[in-house]
Design an enzyme around this catalytic site. Structure first.
Site, short mmCIF file in Angstrom:
data_model
loop_
_atom_site.label_atom_id
_atom_site.label_comp_id
_atom_site.label_asym_id
_atom_site.label_seq_id
_atom_site.Cartn_x
_atom_site.Cartn_y
_atom_site.Cartn_z
N GLU A 7 23.57 11.62 82.68
CA GLU A 7 23.32 11.18 81.29
C GLU A 7 23.85 9.88 80.88
OE1 GLU A 7 20.68 12.31 79.79
OE2 GLU A 7 20.85 14.56 79.43
N ASP A 16 19.28 19.34 90.75
CA ASP A 16 19.96 19.77 89.56
C ASP A 16 19.37 21.33 89.41
OD1 ASP A 16 17.50 18.93 88.54
OD2 ASP A 16 18.48 17.44 87.34
N HIS A 52 18.12 8.52 82.65
CA HIS A 52 18.96 9.49 83.42
C HIS A 52 18.09 9.78 84.75
CE1 HIS A 52 17.29 13.29 81.45
NE2 HIS A 52 16.62 13.04 82.30
N ASP A 73 16.33 8.58 78.24
CA ASP A 73 17.38 7.70 78.22
C ASP A 73 17.72 7.13 79.42
OD1 ASP A 73 18.12 9.85 79.82
OD2 ASP A 73 19.51 10.69 78.27
P1 PGA Z 1 10.00 15.03 83.16
O1 PGA Z 1 11.60 14.95 83.29
O2 PGA Z 1 9.45 14.70 84.67
O3 PGA Z 1 9.63 16.26 82.68
O4 PGA Z 1 9.66 13.84 82.19
C1 PGA Z 1 12.03 13.66 83.97
C2 PGA Z 1 13.57 13.72 83.75
O5 PGA Z 1 13.91 14.26 82.76
O6 PGA Z 1 14.35 13.54 84.60
#
Ligand code: PGA
Length: 263
Positions: A143, A67, A138, A136
């Protein structure tokens, strides 16, 4: 699904790097799907070390990132372009032409997304996709409510994700609200998936993804339908798993079996 519960963040990172290194060594032209965020930082550091000290060779590897923020210039310090070059690409011998990251500045977003999917297919598909997980649940920026069959597209970030990402930006108002992300369907087509999770903040999402029902409300739960998934967590992220002891037992048995078979 294989669930590897490691002692801490460092051991999680080392385990993930070993899985990726094994993949690259067994297939030098591996197509890797890569993730950003704080979780894979240790894994990337270890891969850079393996490249420098153990001759792990990325010269034929191709990469596709999951992404990128929408309308954030690639040169912005918080763009995922910058992240990838600073934390991995500058330290290994990937060829620049073998690197693909969604173009958050694309004029024709839909056209770009279709082309990104086509490029993944042309490369032969993703051999191994590395994933983080949001609080959450994702994966990528898919999302809650994202179709489990979704493809690469523009996605609106959830409030919680914007809040979580605010730590990287000076001001919450600066956090992009939109991102281009591979879809759940795109991710599910990778031959192998490796999901990393670290810290207590991820425990609930990990539990729901691994042991909860498969639902678009927790897009990582779709991984339960994939034939080759390895989840690597630290103890905190695994703390809410009901079958934690069983997963530890399975890994112990696998180690004993491998030792016996001399693998
Ligand atoms: P993080 O993010 O590794 O910074 O916790 C993970 C994500 O949101 O997919």
């Amino acid at each position: 699904m294989r669930v590897i519960i490691t002692k801490d963040y460092n051991q999680m990172s080392r385990t993930a790097a070993l899985i990726i290194a094994k993949q690259v060594r067994s297939k030098p032209s591996t197509v890797l799907g890569l993730a950003t965020g704080s979780t894979p930082l240790g894994t990337y550091k270890e891969l850079v070390r393996m490249h420098k000290k153990e001759r792990l060779d990325f010269s034929n590897v191709r990469t596709f990132n999951l992404d990128e923020y929408f309308r954030l210039d690639p040169s912005h310090p918080q763009s995922y372009h910058t992240f990838m070059f600073e934390n991995l690409f500058n330290g290994i011998n990937l060829k620049p032409e073998n690197i693909s990251i969604p173009d958050g500045m694309a004029e024709n977003v839909e056209g770009f997304c279709t082309e990104y999917e086509r490029r993944i297919k042309l490369a032969g598909g993703l051999d191994l996709q590395l994933l983080g997980i949001g609080r959450d649940g994702h994966v990528g920026f898919n999302e809650p409510g994202s179709s489990l069959g979704s493809r690469t597209r523009l996605k609106t970030l959830a409030e919680e994700t914007v809040r979580d990402n605010a730590r990287f930006f000076g001001d919450k108002k600066e956090v992009p609200r939109l991102a281009i992300t591979m879809g759940v369907g795109t991710i599910m087509e990778a031959r192998k998936l490796v999901l990393l999770a670290s810290g207590q903040g991820k425990a609930n999402a990990v539990m729901k993804s691994i042991e909860g029902p498969v639902t678009a409300q927790v897009t990582a739960s779709a991984l339960q339908l994939h034939p080759s998934v390895t989840v690597v967590t630290d103890q905190k992220a695994a703390s809410m798993l009901r079958h934690r002891r069983y997963y530890l037992y399975v890994e112990k048995m696998a180690e004993e079996y491998e030792a016996e078979a001399g693998i």
